[in-house]
Design a protein around this motif. Structure first.
Motif, PDB file in Angstrom:
ATOM      1  N   LYS A 121      -6.498   5.023  -1.825  1.00  0.00           N
ATOM      2  CA  LYS A 121      -5.971   5.901  -2.880  1.00  0.00           C
ATOM      3  C   LYS A 121      -5.462   5.084  -4.068  1.00  0.00           C
ATOM      4  N   LYS A 122      -4.877   3.924  -3.804  1.00  0.00           N
ATOM      5  CA  LYS A 122      -4.353   3.094  -4.884  1.00  0.00           C
ATOM      6  C   LYS A 122      -5.451   2.576  -5.797  1.00  0.00           C
ATOM      7  N   ASP A 148     -13.026   7.226  -6.263  1.00  0.00           N
ATOM      8  CA  ASP A 148     -13.487   8.172  -5.244  1.00  0.00           C
ATOM      9  C   ASP A 148     -14.683   7.647  -4.460  1.00  0.00           C
ATOM     10  N   LYS A 165     -13.990   6.395  -0.991  1.00  0.00           N
ATOM     11  CA  LYS A 165     -13.623   7.342   0.058  1.00  0.00           C
ATOM     12  C   LYS A 165     -14.837   7.669   0.929  1.00  0.00           C
ATOM     13  N   THR A 187       0.813  -1.220   0.000  1.00  0.00           N
ATOM     14  CA  THR A 187       0.000   0.000   0.000  1.00  0.00           C
ATOM     15  C   THR A 187       0.845   1.268   0.000  1.00  0.00           C
ATOM     16  N   ILE A 246      -5.536   4.323   4.241  1.00  0.00           N
ATOM     17  CA  ILE A 246      -5.610   5.513   3.385  1.00  0.00           C
ATOM     18  C   ILE A 246      -4.919   5.249   2.046  1.00  0.00           C
ATOM     19  N   ALA A 247      -3.708   4.649   2.122  1.00  0.00           N
ATOM     20  CA  ALA A 247      -2.945   4.372   0.899  1.00  0.00           C
ATOM     21  C   ALA A 247      -3.644   3.331   0.029  1.00  0.00           C
ATOM     22  N   GLY A 294      -7.954   4.214  -6.701  1.00  0.00           N
ATOM     23  CA  GLY A 294      -8.295   5.304  -7.605  1.00  0.00           C
ATOM     24  C   GLY A 294      -9.779   5.501  -7.823  1.00  0.00           C
ATOM     25  N   TYR A 311     -12.602   5.931   5.339  1.00  0.00           N
ATOM     26  CA  TYR A 311     -11.413   6.567   4.763  1.00  0.00           C
ATOM     27  C   TYR A 311     -11.049   7.830   5.535  1.00  0.00           C
TER      28      TYR A 311
END
Length: 395
Positions: A352-353, A357, A360, A62, A348-349, A355, A364
């Motif tokens: 984000k990986k 939204d 989230k 991550t 969190i990572a 991609g 998150y």
């Protein structure tokens, strides 16, 4: 539930001798139990999202392989602290047991006894070629903790240490139960620092997640929250009844507060002592494995044996000059990173990986809050350690 549970009563005693203070202490304990369970669940979620099979692998998949040594180092150092805590407890329990059995002379001295146990028991156990036979001793630890909770609750219920009771008369004058109305708000940080790492099992979360069959986050969460809340009940019970029995004089190792010839306490010391004695080599093995993994090479048997000798010598030396378990637990700042900060960062990572939204959601953004909370708790742990070591503010 770890060895730190035995110091929690002294965490309340540090800031108050008022019985009413068990109310905020219970609230704080339950809060830490819940937030620790949430972060444990978060690690499972990271494994589910990334396919990570270990804690360090979760970071590598991550956040990045280049910094994956950071959680590895934190967990390795944490096991070193645990070994030191175990040596301190062995010394203290051994001293009280020799008093209970009327031992005189050489073995009546805590340092002599600790050195003997380390040389004749701890070191040979740590030199074992396989620790598989010791894996089942974890049940001894669970049984020991439950028995301690039982006998402490019984002694409080009986009023066995109230003025005029036979066991009360066996206590030294400086260890008599002490109650009043004192309250020192800054010292509340001591209890928070102790509870910060009271529910610490997060490094094994990936293994637990992948061993679960059938596997799902819903089922994983049921088991996690049930287990952590059960642990919170036991931790809180021991913390509360220990304080209600001894008040402001509760010892940093609560079993030390009980009369040396209290039969139920003697059995508790024997049980906890045996549990810790057999747990030490298992924790040591985690420390040694992590240390050599960080060095990046496969060690020879000679290297493993020398590492065992060095570790036992080091932890025994520290335990000979330090018997303040509460301070050691508060000093374990790394626990905040392992329990709160790292899992939140990995979550969190991982989001984000992906991609996306839509991923989230509340969890998150909550991870950002937990990262901040973990940082604050780490600062509190460092502050308590500093003030206890270099000032008299928390004396």
């Amino acid at each position: 539930v770890g060895s730190g549970i035995l110091s929690l009563s002294s965490g309340i005693a540090a800031f108050s001798n008022d019985r009413k203070m068990i109310i905020p202490a219970i609230g704080i304990s339950v809060f830490f139990g819940y937030i620790s369970a949430y972060c444990y669940s978060l690690i499972g979620l990271v494994c589910d999202m990334s396919g990570a099979t270990t804690y360090q692998d979760g970071w590598a998949r991550t956040i990045g392989e280049g910094t994956a040594w950071i959680p590895g180092l934190a967990c390795t150092l944490q096991t070193a602290v645990a070994c030191t805590c175990y040596s301190i407890i062995i010394g203290d329990l051994g001293r009280d047991l020799t008093k209970a059995f009327g031992v005189k002379g050489f073995f009546a001295n805590r340092e002599n006894l600790l050195c003997t146990v380390s040389a004749l028991l701890l070191l040979p156990l740590c030199l074992l070629r396989s620790f598989a036979a010791l894996a089942y001793t974890s049940m001894l630890g669970v049984g020991g903790v439950l028995y301690v909770a039982f006998f402490m609750t019984l002694r409080w219920w009986q009023g066995a240490y109230t003025k005029g009771a036979p066991l009360f008369a066996q206590l030294p004058s400086n260890a008599l139960p002490s109650f009043g109305k004192t309250f020192q708000a800054p010292k509340l940080l001591i209890l928070m620092a102790m509870l910060n790492t009271a529910y610490h099992a997060h490094y094994d979360a990936p293994r637990f997640f992948w061993q679960l069959e059938p596997r799902s986050m819903a089922r994983f969460n049921i088991l996690v929250y049930t287990s952590f809340m059960a642990s919170a009940v036991v931790c809180t019970l021991i913390m509360v009844v220990g304080f209600l029995t001894f008040g402001g004089s509760a010892n940093a190792l609560i079993l030390n507060s009980y009369a040396s010839k209290d039969t139920l306490a003697v059995l508790g010391r024997l049980g906890c002592g045996a549990s810790i004695l057999f747990s030490y080599p298992l924790v040591f093995n985690g420390f040694r494995t992590g240390a050599f993994a960080l060095l990046g090479h496969e060690p020879s048997q000679m290297s493993k044996d020398l590492f065992a000798v060095g570790t036992v010598l080091f932890t025994t030396a520290i335990a000979m000059v330090m018997n303040e378990l509460g301070f050691i637990v508060a000093f374990a700042v790394l626990g905040s990173s392992i329990i709160y900060i790292f899992p939140a960062m990995m979550h969190i990572a991982a989001v984000k990986k992906k991609g996306d939204d839509s991923e989230k959601g509340l969890a998150y953004y909550a991870s950002y809050g937990i990262t901040g909370l973990g940082t604050i708790l780490a600062v509190i742990g460092a502050l308590v350690s500093y003030l206890k070591t270099y000032t008299k503010v928390l004396d």
